[in-house]
Design an enzyme around this catalytic site. Sequence first.
Site, PDB file in Angstrom:
ATOM      1  N   GLU A  86      -8.607   2.839  -2.213  1.00  0.00           N
ATOM      2  CA  GLU A  86      -9.952   2.301  -2.408  1.00  0.00           C
ATOM      3  C   GLU A  86     -10.364   1.263  -1.371  1.00  0.00           C
ATOM      4  OE1 GLU A  86     -12.151   3.338  -4.713  1.00  0.00           O
ATOM      5  OE2 GLU A  86     -10.696   4.872  -5.331  1.00  0.00           O
ATOM      6  N   SER A 468      -7.241   2.652 -72.780  1.00  0.00           N
ATOM      7  CA  SER A 468      -6.511   1.568 -73.429  1.00  0.00           C
ATOM      8  C   SER A 468      -6.162   0.428 -72.490  1.00  0.00           C
ATOM      9  CB  SER A 468      -5.233   2.115 -74.070  1.00  0.00           C
ATOM     10  OG  SER A 468      -5.559   2.980 -75.141  1.00  0.00           O
TER      11      SER A 468
END
Length: 818
Positions: A86, A468
């Site tokens: 680059e 219950s």
Amino acid sequence: MAFIKNFLRFIIICTILGTFAVVILYFYVKPELPSVAVLKDVQLQTPMQVFTKDGQLINQFGEKKRIPVTIDQIPQDFLNAILATEDNRFYDHPGIDPIGIVRSAIVLITTGEKKQGASTITMQTARNFFLTREKAYMRKIKEIFIALHIESLMTKDEILALYLNKIELGHRAFGVGAAAQVYYGKDLEQLNLPQLAMIAGLPKAPSSLNPISNPTRAKHRRNVVLSRMLVEGYISQAQFDEASKAPITAKKHGAEIEFSSPYISEMIRADMVARFGLDGAYNNGYKVYATITAKNQAAAQKALMDNIHNYDHRHGFRGINIYLWNSETDTAWQRNEILSYLESVNEIGYLKAAVVEQIDEQNAYAVLKNGNSITIPWDGLKWARPYISHSRQGKPPETTSDILYPGAFVWLQQNQDGQYKLSQMPDVSSAIVSLNPQTGAIESLVGGYSFELSQYNRATQAKRQVGSNIKPFLYSAAIEHGYSLGSIINDAPINSWNSAQRIAWRPENSPANYDGPIRVRRALAQSKNVVAVRLLRGIGARETVDHLLKFGFSPEDIKPHEALSLGAASLTPLEVARGMATFANGGHLIEPYFIDRIEDAEGNIVYKSQPLVVCNQCSAEEVRDSFHYAPRVISEQNAFLIADAMNTAIYGEPGWVGTGWRAKDLKRNDLSGKTGTTNDIVDTWFSGFNSQVITTVWVGFDDAGKRLGRVSYNNNLSRNQFAGGESGARTAQPAWLDYMREALRGMPSAPIEQPEGLVSVRIDRKSGLLTKKTDNSSRFEYFIKGTAPTQYTQQEVQNLFDPYTTTTDSGKTAEELF
């Protein structure tokens, strides 16, 4: 001589004009230039990560995958590859590369084409942060000015690190740290030279040059990078030869999830979005630490899935839905065709996808998704009685052909011994939630069998009838209104005529056994429905509701009618667990929470949970006036009595057992619990606790009208595959047992301590009155001071069942109680 003077004059004039032009150009574009000072405090868009309390990654949220790295964490080979490809003069130029600019200008003059060349790493950083990729002269000019300004503010290493953490590298990977994970599932420093060169070649065209989307072009680009490294002297010829011949090893990897817990992580995601907004939550790099631990959460997930499969298998095999070929008329598929089909199948939970290739009398031979050939023995097939309905199954199979044929697509489970068992995608649902009753911290939470199949979180969103499981709260109201655990209530059928509707209401026990006058402790332990109805009548429906609302339940869910005593209220498992925690912690209402702390991207703690903790030693004034203590909603004595009665539901008394007796398998003495089953067996529950952990399990269908049913007796059923009707004890409690076995492992006995204000006296277990006997007909019972019986059985035996003269310690006649 004159020529030289004219040439020098020309050069000076051009230099002055050029400089003047640059200055004019700078002031022309200056208003449009962004401030690059923000780069000193740049906030990279880093995804949110969610961890267990003990630091295992369970999820990651954010569109951009980014793992920031420092320059010191980047291998030198990778830095060399980037610079060679680059910007090889990066450390020498001032942000722009004059040589590159001249070369680009010559190309433009000679060819008339604008090309990308001459962009330095600093210029690319300027473009990535502030500009577009448009190829325009003015953009390039702005890029140059911004690059020069960046170089004046930052060091070369800072610029390079910013560039490498910012660049897009394909498949939503931003930055080289994320790219290493996405393509290779490793940290950057773990990659070899060919892999580093592969990533270094991506900035040019990340979409088309990445090794997943286009491995051929990616390999060519990698070798270009390697050749540049060779030319620049970064690698030797031998290194180049070896690396350029290396195969492509990249494949797509997700985030390195160490432990998946999607329901709790989705709760955290929603909470973080509420706190910081979608963009802030997803992109600011927050690390969120949940209250769950990996050990408990794994135990909860396994317990839930095992229990669901056990239920599903004992109700029969629903058959093969997909045949890839007809074994009688079609040619069998080739292995590559089978594997291609299996590749498209998402495997869920424990289930492994397979296709049956052959069968014999009592074996099936199949191929798995990974290509392995396996045998399904008869032990893994013989359970598959045909499903007829929720309460009926067909005859047991005798041969493999009674179950399936070649070409069948099947789901399999692998046992601990490595053998495979035929399975199926379950359609029943379940949820588990476990809390620390002293702080409210969620220790584990599972909202269903599979988050992939359904994101509906049944632990927090599914309001189901509690059956219950409501009774401990109802009995707490009874204690509050003068009853005791020794009070006698008639366990006998009820027949109430409703003249307005001209129907009779006949609540029944389940099973329909009745024992006549019994103590409140036994009635709760054995979950006597008719006793619960009589207690509600004795207390008053409105008064019962007022008491139940103290446990954090919504008034919309608790209505004043007699069916409330049988569990007609609909609550979520988390709400039930929160309410039950009040009995485990001495009477305080905790606030459940699931985030322990939040850290920012730099590791600073931005939030630390400050839960309301239980303080039984604190005075009422201290609790009321503090922001740190959970409020007291019932007395410590009330909480202890209910917890102790629920202890009897597990350990029983001589001559009878409680509904939660299976919890004795845990070999502990500090547990309290309560089953729950609704009418028609639609919802089943089990909640149980000691002073350190409360866990609630629910099992039912998402279709609230579908019954869980019953199963026929089958000798092939395992110990946990119960014959008979489904119930809280048979359907929900096994998951509770499996989870608590792990959650309690290594935990010393943690019983609920007896508070002051109670007395213990020996009573007759039949009448509830005082006795001097010390055999199994008696027991020590706890009473709140002032409520203990004062009469001995000898004085009351002749009047014990005279409903108009006998009084109990509650101050009411037997007739009033019955």
